[in-house]
Design a protein around this motif. Structure first.
Motif, short mmCIF file in Angstrom:
data_model
loop_
_atom_site.label_atom_id
_atom_site.label_comp_id
_atom_site.label_asym_id
_atom_site.label_seq_id
_atom_site.Cartn_x
_atom_site.Cartn_y
_atom_site.Cartn_z
N TRP A 33 -1.55 -7.56 55.45
CA TRP A 33 0.32 -7.62 55.34
C TRP A 33 0.52 -6.95 54.10
O TRP A 33 -0.15 -8.10 53.04
N HIS A 34 0.88 -6.15 53.38
CA HIS A 34 1.57 -5.80 51.64
C HIS A 34 2.67 -5.37 52.12
O HIS A 34 2.81 -5.29 53.03
N TYR A 35 3.74 -5.15 51.33
CA TYR A 35 4.60 -4.83 50.75
C TYR A 35 4.96 -3.34 49.70
O TYR A 35 5.93 -2.77 49.79
N ILE A 66 1.90 -2.35 56.62
CA ILE A 66 3.19 -2.19 55.37
C ILE A 66 4.52 -2.86 56.10
O ILE A 66 4.98 -2.61 56.96
N LYS A 67 4.81 -3.84 55.74
CA LYS A 67 5.87 -4.58 56.29
C LYS A 67 7.20 -4.56 54.85
O LYS A 67 6.86 -4.15 53.43
N GLN A 68 8.17 -3.99 54.79
CA GLN A 68 9.52 -4.40 53.68
C GLN A 68 9.10 -5.32 53.33
O GLN A 68 8.98 -6.14 53.78
N PHE A 69 9.89 -5.17 51.94
CA PHE A 69 9.50 -6.69 51.00
C PHE A 69 10.79 -7.18 52.04
O PHE A 69 10.40 -8.53 51.40
N LEU A 72 9.57 -9.66 54.79
CA LEU A 72 8.26 -9.76 54.75
C LEU A 72 8.53 -11.67 54.68
O LEU A 72 7.69 -11.76 55.51
#
Length: 164
Positions: A33-35, A66-69, A72
């Protein structure tokens, strides 16, 4: 320099998971996972890195999500409760301690026991990656909390310095 540090982080994160993943005879999928936006240099460089790793370890695939910052932290907390945590995650340094205290992050101390390059980081940055004397993260990027400038030069150039 930022790209190099980002790639170094990715390599280190992958290295932390190699012993388990490489020993598996069955296909393994690791979730990361990252943003950062899809198509960003961060995402593209990670994908290249993951593809190269997959070529050398065909039984291991790393899937980026991808996650929204802004979501997260909440997503990680919910995933911890529901049992859906990712295998790897890119978070802000300042969040490491709280997530480690919650038991969400794995202790990486043994995996990086011989990694001498940590001496190149400022001690305060490394402190953000540790909890209770154990290493839970690898630093990649650091925000600047101060802004220094030459007031006379900026005034001569007609540049107004923001005050907020």
């Amino acid at each position: 320099m930022k790209k190099l540090l980002t790639l170094a982080l990715a390599l280190l994160l992958i290295a932390a998971s190699i012993p388990v993943a490489s020993l598996a005879e069955e296909p393994v999928e690791l979730v990361f996972w990252h943003y950062y936006e899809e198509g960003s240099s961060f995402s593209k460089n990670l994908q290249k890195l993951f593809d190269r790793y997959h070529e050398e370890n065909p039984n291991v695939t790393i899937r980026m999500e991808i996650k929204q910052f802004s979501d997260l932290k909440q997503d990680l907390t919910i995933a911890a409760v529901t049992g859906g945590l990712p295998d790897l995650v890119y978070i802000d340094n300042c969040d490491t301690v709280s997530f480690a205290a919650m038991g969400i992050l794995a202790d990486l101390s043994d995996a990086f026991a011989d990694y001498a390059d940590f001496d190149d980081y400022f001690p305060a940055i490394m402190d953000c990656c540790k909890y209770d004397g154990k290493l839970y993260a690898v630093p990649a990027l650091t925000n600047a909390i101060g802004f220094y400038y030459n007031k006379d030069m900026l005034e001569e150039a007609g540049v107004d310095v923001p005050t907020n």
